[in-house]
Write a protein that holds these residues in place. Structure first.
Motif, short mmCIF file in Angstrom:
data_model
loop_
_atom_site.label_atom_id
_atom_site.label_comp_id
_atom_site.label_asym_id
_atom_site.label_seq_id
_atom_site.Cartn_x
_atom_site.Cartn_y
_atom_site.Cartn_z
N THR A 24 1.61 42.26 -13.76
CA THR A 24 0.57 41.94 -14.74
C THR A 24 0.40 43.12 -15.70
N CYS A 25 -0.43 42.92 -16.71
CA CYS A 25 -0.60 43.96 -17.72
C CYS A 25 -1.13 45.27 -17.12
N GLU A 26 -1.96 45.18 -16.07
CA GLU A 26 -2.48 46.41 -15.47
C GLU A 26 -1.43 47.07 -14.58
N GLN A 27 -0.72 46.24 -13.82
CA GLN A 27 0.26 46.78 -12.89
C GLN A 27 1.44 47.41 -13.63
N ARG A 28 1.81 46.79 -14.75
CA ARG A 28 3.04 47.18 -15.42
C ARG A 28 2.71 47.48 -16.88
N PRO A 29 2.34 48.72 -17.19
CA PRO A 29 1.90 49.02 -18.55
C PRO A 29 3.02 48.88 -19.58
N LYS A 30 2.62 48.48 -20.76
CA LYS A 30 3.61 48.31 -21.84
C LYS A 30 4.06 49.66 -22.36
N THR A 31 5.34 49.79 -22.63
CA THR A 31 5.86 51.04 -23.17
C THR A 31 6.26 50.89 -24.63
N VAL A 32 6.58 49.68 -25.03
CA VAL A 32 6.92 49.44 -26.44
C VAL A 32 6.26 48.15 -26.86
N SER A 33 6.17 47.93 -28.18
CA SER A 33 5.64 46.64 -28.60
C SER A 33 6.77 45.82 -29.22
#
Lengths: 280, 450
Positions: free
Chosen positions: A109-118
């Motif tokens: 999920t967004c909390e578990q797996r932070p975004k590194t690029v957009s």
């Protein structure tokens, strides 16, 4: 007045001639088709999803009528009820196939797996997968752009707008496998399900080494092997730093779920744990 | 003035680093050298962790015909051989070398800068062998191994060697700087390639937005026989192989054929310079000129960089990544690709590092197609981008082959010219990949039948 009468007579004559011609043509080019095909087809759900491995319901119906037994022929959309109906109709024995359901092997999920690029490209998983490794540091997990949702003909899989992960509705899922084929990351598996749809599976597909996987996602399987050691039924194997639970060997004891340090193992539809209540 | 006939667009040039002299990047503490920097099979590692290497030591052996050698670009110790993410985030095998600070070169390499014009002692075989050993690939971006390029099929006769000094991508000036400073070496390199191919005529195509480079090359080329400098009208994508051939010779490469089929071979100026260094100086391809640019940067540079230097180390040359940078692109803005992290290395085919500010980096909102046909006018391959886009969007991938989607080389002219900001190229790329898959499956089925 004569014009009207003439017209009517002319039309009647054309109609008569045409019907005579059609009668003879139909006789001449008559094809013998087993009428059972159509009847079996009408018993099938008519989804034409291809989940049975044949191009459409008609082909499956033909195969069911023609082959001596129904072994290996199964309509996952209609399920056991439909198969039973067809078996009685044809006087054959329905093959016993265990009920399966699609599971998504990713908990990022967004909390578990932070975004590194957009990512700004088009909203298609297969495009994104061909272009880059996803917008998080995990190059195995869900891309969240919903190719599975688009592929499902039954509305059985939907992207949760909050977690951006697909969720399967077991009641609607027919295990046709369309979503699994559409997923470019191959994270959807058709798994055997049990009574009350209880199942245990590893909700991760990351084959990176533990440290790298953990850095990318807090809920990643790090391949530590604790679950494998805890399992009393030897149902778990760890290959490429990723655990896999064999659904046939699993006895649903839930010991692996407790042992997993990252919470990568998913249990569904189990009653609430007694232990947890005691602790509270 | 010559140019290609169909399509083409005129993006704003933005050559910020125009006329900036070539500087030398400091040697980084650590380099990451990918084993696959070329089209074809990745090289096989021939060193182990702990080995001591010098500058120019071979660390990766070419694995097959279409492949290339890989050399160490620094002196130091092999620290790791493992899988690391490349610019798209997919894992590739790379060799990590920790530098020792001595910068010790292999003794066979001639480090002097004296120009040697005499090439009589080199036979075509020796030239080809030296190029193969040095691991030279097409440095314009396609990274096709040079040794393969110089071995054309036997049934064709090559009558023209074409040198690509077009540099049609906005922002990039690496080739421009090279032509200004190393014109003599490039001409000797052209002579060497001509000899290797047995060709008597070479044409150097340069767009006329670089008048100083044209003048310099013309002045130097008079001393050589059979090298002609041809100024070209500015138009993107003239640097594409097929379009350069058409602009210079008027010949059209048929669909799905190589330049050799019309009797031409195309080499980039940077590769030509690398050939000079490899043959005359025995120097393998261990460094290249990279343009570091962007409107947000205070200074821009054309930097001679060791292969394997990370983007972040290279950006330190211009004072680090400026604040407000939203996107970093490897290559030019038209065909380059956005990188996922700055910890990825410069490779043999990296021609530029472009930093885009927040204002430039993002897509504009998509609106409806107004049937203006600008994408059709812009397509240099004579395709119909709006149609390919629609077919791909509707998953009609088999039909895409009927409309020659495989001829698209993804130059981006269609997306650039679209006033509705439609993601034309995105869908065409997706469709092209699927269409190629269909073709491959069909070919496989036919082989199975036989």
């Amino acid at each position: 007045m004569t014009t009207i009468i003439n017209t009517i007579l002319l039309l009647c004559a054309i109609g008569l001639l045409a019907s005579i011609a059609l009668y003879f043509v139909a006789k001449k080019f008559k094809t013998d088709e087993n009428p059972l095909y159509g009847e079996v087809e009408s018993l099938l759900p008519g989804a034409n999803c291809g989940g049975c491995g044949f191009p459409g319901c008609r082909k499956l119906a033909e195969k069911m009528v023609d082959s001596p037994s129904l072994d290996g022929l199964y309509c996952s959309v209609g399920g056991e009820q439909t198969m039973e109906q067809i078996a009685t109709f044809l006087g054959k024995v329905a093959s016993q196939t265990e009920k399966k359901v699609a599971v998504v092997k990713c908990k990022g999920t967004c909390e578990q797996r932070p975004k590194t690029v957009s990512y700004e490209g088009i909203s298609s998983c297969s495009f994104a997968a061909s272009f880059h490794a996803g917008d998080t540091a995990c190059s195995f997990g869900c891309l969240g752009l919903g190719d599975c949702e688009k592929a499902c003909s039954f509305g059985g899989i939907k992207i949760n707008p909050v977690t951006k992960l697909p969720e399967v509705d077991s009641n609607l899922c027919t295990a046709c496998g369309q979503c699994a084929t559409a997923c470019p990351r191959h994270i959807i598996e058709l798994r055997k399900t049990n009574k009350k749809d209880m199942k245990i599976y590893v909700g991760c597909s990351n084959k990176d080494k533990g440290a790298i996987a953990r850095k990318a996602c807090a809920a990643a399987c790090i391949g530590c092997g604790k679950c494998m050691k805890t399992c009393p039924n030897n149902a778990i194997v760890v290959v490429d730093s990723l655990a896999y639970i064999d659904a046939n060997a699993c006895k649903l004891c839930r010991k692996c779920v407790e042992a997993c340090p990252t919470g990568a193992i998913v249990e569904t539809n189990f009653p609430v744990r007694k232990k947890v209540e005691e602790n509270n | 003035m010559k140019t290609f006939t169909i399509g083409g667009v005129h993006p704003k040039e933005n050559k910020l680093s125009k006329g900036v002299a070539i500087s030398i990047a400091p040697i980084p503490e650590r380099v990451m050298i990918p084993l696959s920097q070329h089209v074809g099979a990745p090289a096989n590692p021939i060193v182990a962790v702990g080995d001591i290497v010098k500058v120019g030591t071979k660390i990766g052996e070419s694995a097959g015909f279409v492949s290339a050698n890989v050399h160490s670009s620094v002196s130091g110790t092999i620290e790791k051989i493992d899988m690391y993410p490349d610019l798209s985030g997919n894992k590739k095998q790379m060799i990590v070398i920790k530098t020792d600070g001595n910068d010790e070169w292999e003794p066979t390499i001639d480090r002097s800068t004296t120009l040697q014009k005499d090439i009589t002692s080199f036979t075509p075989e020796i030239i080809k062998e030296k190029i193969a050993i040095a691991g030279i690939v097409g440095m314009g971006g396609a990274t096709f191994p040079m040794s393969v390029k110089l071995t054309p099929p036997k049934d064709v006769t090559i009558d023209y060697l074409l040198i690509n000094g077009v540099e049609c991508e906005p922002y990039l000036t690496a080739d421009h700087a090279l032509m200004l400073e190393k014109a003599e070496e490039i001409c000797v390199g052209i002579e060497l390639i001509k000899k290797a191919l047995g060709v008597s005529k070479a044409l150097v195509g340069i767009e006329n937005n670089k008048p100083d480079a044209i003048a310099k090359m013309q002045q130097v080329a008079t001393a050589y026989q059979g090298i002609e400098i041809v100024p070209l009208k500015v138009k993107y994508p003239q640097g594409s192989e097929k379009h350069l051939i058409q602009a210079l010779t008027g010949r059209e490469v048929p669909s799905r054929k190589l330049p050799a089929s019309v009797g031409t071979i195309v080499c980039n100026v940077a590769s030509t310079f690398a050939v000079y260094e490899a043959v005359i100086k025995n120097k393998p391809l261990i460094d290249r000129i990279v343009t570091v640019t962007g409107t947000g940067l205070t200074t821009t540079a054309n930097v001679l960089t060791r292969i394997g230097t990370s983007f972040s180390d290279l950006l330190n040359v211009v004072g680090g990544l400026p604040e407000g940078t939203d996107k970093v692109i490897s290559g030019g803005p038209m065909m380059g690709r956005a990188v996922r992290s700055l910890e990825i290395p410069i490779m043999k085919g990296s021609s530029g590092v472009l930093c885009m500010t927040e204002k430039e980096a993002h897509r504009k909102p998509e609106t409806n197609c107004i049937r203006c046909g600008r994408c059709v006018d812009g397509c240099p391959m004579g395709l119909e981008p709006y149609l390919l886009y629609a077919l791909s969007k509707k998953s009609m991938f088999a039909e895409l082959n009927e409309h020659n989607v495989t001829d698209c080389f993804e130059c981006g002219s269609c997306s650039f010219s679209c006033p509705a900001h439609k993601p034309l190229l995105d869908y065409i790329r997706l469709g092209k990949a699927k269409a190629i898959q269909i073709l491959q499956n069909e070919a496989k089925k036919e082989v199975d039948k036989k």
